[in-house]
Enzyme design. Structure first.
Site, short mmCIF file in Angstrom:
data_model
loop_
_atom_site.label_atom_id
_atom_site.label_comp_id
_atom_site.label_asym_id
_atom_site.label_seq_id
_atom_site.Cartn_x
_atom_site.Cartn_y
_atom_site.Cartn_z
N ASP A 1 46.69 -14.50 8.94
CA ASP A 1 46.31 -13.49 9.94
C ASP A 1 44.85 -13.07 9.80
OD1 ASP A 1 46.98 -11.94 12.10
OD2 ASP A 1 48.52 -10.79 11.07
N CYS B 1 46.09 -11.90 18.05
CA CYS B 1 47.20 -12.55 17.33
C CYS B 1 48.27 -13.14 18.24
CB CYS B 1 47.85 -11.55 16.36
SG CYS B 1 46.72 -10.83 15.16
N HIS C 1 53.90 -13.82 16.75
CA HIS C 1 53.67 -12.39 16.68
C HIS C 1 55.00 -11.70 16.93
CE1 HIS C 1 52.17 -8.36 17.55
NE2 HIS C 1 51.03 -8.72 17.02
N ASP D 1 44.76 -17.52 12.56
CA ASP D 1 45.11 -17.41 13.99
C ASP D 1 43.90 -17.09 14.85
OD1 ASP D 1 44.87 -14.78 13.11
OD2 ASP D 1 46.72 -14.09 14.03
N HIS D 2 42.79 -16.68 14.25
CA HIS D 2 41.50 -16.47 14.91
C HIS D 2 40.55 -15.95 13.85
CE1 HIS D 2 42.82 -12.32 14.81
NE2 HIS D 2 43.86 -12.63 15.60
#
Length: 639
Positions: free
Chosen positions: A45, A84, A138, A335-336
């Protein structure tokens, strides 16, 4: 870090879940194939490429770095939206946000767009045991309220019980008080249930791997989601010792970029909800965070990342313990990304490189390491001790007092001054490769890279690097291809896309990977030409031109503007246009703002050149390409 009672409880719960699953497996699974490589899918995350293997010299991530030395490392991998829920839904379905019509964490793609097959569902439909632990989808409305179970998973997804305390006042404050803080190093023994979420997830996964090895011989797709370094930065306080504030640097570009349109700004409202940030009395939406608190944020992000690395190391080591690492494909990704003060920004919620770029590692037995090697590939490296798990155990066995003394020195920071953790980690990894006859064939100290449309192959070392532009929608077809499953076909253009349950809006990366290994195996250090993507595409929604309280996470019904971003080898171009959230439709004639960053001269994206007369022809060219979209940039399409 957990006492005996908690450990017993965790094991019992895991065994009970496994028992229930065994009794229901005949009804929940349609076996199509009984053999194939296992897949370990690790999702982290809010993980930016702040890792040792990505060249970050401040962060200690020995276990992930060791994985990278035995993997393909993609240096330019981009998510489709820096949030997310939408990001995970995108790469787990291989569809882009405009196809899913999901831009927030309150919408479920099976209701908004179509009954699409997910990556774990694809493996489940092909006879795999499909299991989720931690944050993979999520949780909540974004995945149907049940993490897309039973569509995607063989048994109900596991979530650590302590995740419910993420918004509670459990962080130590001044004078013995507790708050719902952003900065939250803790004594784990004083926390609710005497543990933390990622520790629970790692323990569950280790128990699952043990049980499945001893009980059922079926290939598995095991997805594991670790919460840190997502806020709050709650982690065992021992990890702070690795990051003295005197060694922590501020972002190299802490000021708002010149010419930045207001649409592009995200006011990081999630940080502002935390008690310790509230106490700073920051002005909204641009008020800068004081430098001393900026350093605390960066220190805590790094410490939380190292803590997460330890949990990843425990899971990887479990593959070795139960002789599975020689037949398991491993994917690790964030996720980013996450801003750490760059442009005066914090968190995600933007189209900047720092928000949409994330790590991507793919480990493939018999490609990145020889299949014949079945020894220990993933020793658990305890960064607090600076030694492997076996050495740590031996130290305790031989001399408990010596171990206790070493812990004491670590607490005082003395060991860190004498210890070169990176050199030690590198040495441990190199030791794993000793005695391999095919060392030069499979690994490179001067890793092969991809510059533009050309490979540069190297020899005599470990790891593969690929600089090609890739997207997270590429992950689904890539993993399917590597495992020998049917590769989803390219999705048709709308409006019929919702009728196709299995298709992709990405492309398999295996041509990049296999051609690089062939070059390496040939022993020829030369260039290899292969056409690939011209650009990657990301987007982010806004409710208005002026930053407001819901600018970071607008609900679909509130979206009025969409920022579409295109990243090429040399440029990033973003266009903010009017958007109809109800119909997921952009109005390209309603342009609110533009951004153009020249990445060769301005790699940090600090100077928006879109409004300069000199660059008008380039802006027009990119505007046209952006409207044509991602299909035009695909290998074989726009090349």
């Amino acid at each position: 870090m957990e006492d005996g009672k908690i450990r017993i409880r965790t094991i019992c719960c895991s065994m009970f879940t496994f028992y229930i699953w065994l009794n229901g497996i005949a009804d929940s699974m349609q076996p199509v194939r009984s053999t194939g490589p296992n897949v370990l899918f690790l999702v982290v995350d809010d993980l930016r490429p702040a890792l040792g293997c990505y060249g970050n010299k401040e962060v200690h991530t020995p276990n992930i770095d060791n994985l990278a030395r035995q993997s393909f490392k993609f240096n330019n991998a981009f998510v489709q939206q820096a949030l997310c829920g939408p990001s995970r839904n995108s790469f787990l379905t291989s569809r882009r946000p405009d196809t899913l019509r999901v831009y927030d964490s309150h919408s479920y793609w099976r209701k908004t767009s179509g009954n699409f097959v997910t990556l774990p569902q694809h493996f489940k439909n092909n006879g795999y045991i499909s299991v989720s632990a931690g944050k993979v989808f999520h949780p909540g409305a974004s995945s149907g309220g049940d993490d897309d179970y039973p569509h995607s998973w063989t048994l109900p997804p596991y979530h650590p019980s302590t995740i419910k305390y993420r918004m509670e006042k459990v962080c130590p404050g001044p004078n013995g008080t507790k708050g719902m803080n952003l900065i939250c190093p803790v004594d784990v023994s004083t926390q609710p249930e005497w543990t933390l979420p990622d520790i629970q997830t790692a323990n569950y996964v280790k128990s699952f791997i043990k049980n499945i090895t001893e009980t059922l011989h079926k290939p598995f797709f095991l997805a594991v989601g670790f919460h840190k370094p997502h806020i709050p930065f709650k982690f065992p306080k021992e990890y702070l010792k690795l990051y003295p504030l005197s060694n922590v640097s501020l972002a190299p570009d802490p000021s708002i970029p010149s010419g930045l349109p207001s649409d592009a700004w995200n006011p990081w409202t999630d940080l502002r909800k935390r008690d310790d940030v509230k106490a700073l009395n920051l002005s909204f939406p641009y008020g800068p965070i004081p430098k001393d608190f900026q350093m605390l944020i960066r220190q805590s992000y790094y410490a939380a990342t190292t803590y997460m690395d330890a949990q990843v190391g425990k899971v990887l080591h479990a593959l070795d313990m139960y002789h599975l690492s020689h037949n398991t494909i491993i994917i690790l990704l964030g996720d980013h990304g996450w801003s750490l003060g760059e442009h005066g920004e914090w968190a995600k919620y933007s189209n900047f490189e720092v928000a949409v770029k994330s790590p991507l590692l793919i480990h493939v037995p018999n490609m990145t390491v020889p299949y014949s090697h079945k020894g220990e590939k993933f020793p658990f490296i305890d960064v607090l001790l600076g030694i492997s798990s076996q050495e740590s155990q031996n130290t305790f066995r031989r001399s408990p007092s010596k171990a206790a003394s070493l812990f004491s020195q670590i607490q005082n920071g003395d060991v860190l001054k004498k210890m070169n953790l990176r050199r030690l980690t590198s040495q441990l990894a190199e030791n794993n490769f000793k005695g391999r006859k095919s060392l030069d064939v499979h690994h490179s100290r001067n890793p092969g890279t991809f510059n533009g449309n050309e490979y540069v192959a190297g020899k005599n070392g470990t790891g593969y690097e690929i600089d090609a532009l890739v997207e997270f929608v590429d992950i689904f077809p890539t993993v399917s291809d590597l495992a020998g499953l049917r590769v989803p076909p390219l999705c048709p253009k709308s409006p019929w896309v919702h009728l196709i349950p299995l298709c992709t809006e990405g492309t398999s990366l295996t041509p990049l990977m296999r051609n690089l290994t062939r070059i390496r195996q040939s022993g020829v250090s030369s260039r290899y030409t292969l056409k690939w993507k011209n650009a990657t595409f990301s987007q982010y929604p806004r409710p208005s031109d002026i930053p407001q309280k819901n600018s970071d996470e607008p609900r679909v019904s509130d979206i009025k503007i969409m920022g579409y971003s295109m990243r090429t080898d040399k440029y990033r171009y973003t266009e903010w246009v009017g958007f109809d959230g109800h119909h997921a439709r952009a109005n390209w004639s309603d342009v609110h703002a533009r951004e153009l960053y020249l990445r060769e001269s301005d790699p940090l994206e600090d100077h928006n050149m879109a409004n300069f007369t000199k660059y008008k022809p380039l802006v027009q060219e990119f505007s046209d390409l952006l409207k044509k979209g991602w299909r035009n940039a695909f290998p074989g399409f726009g090349n």
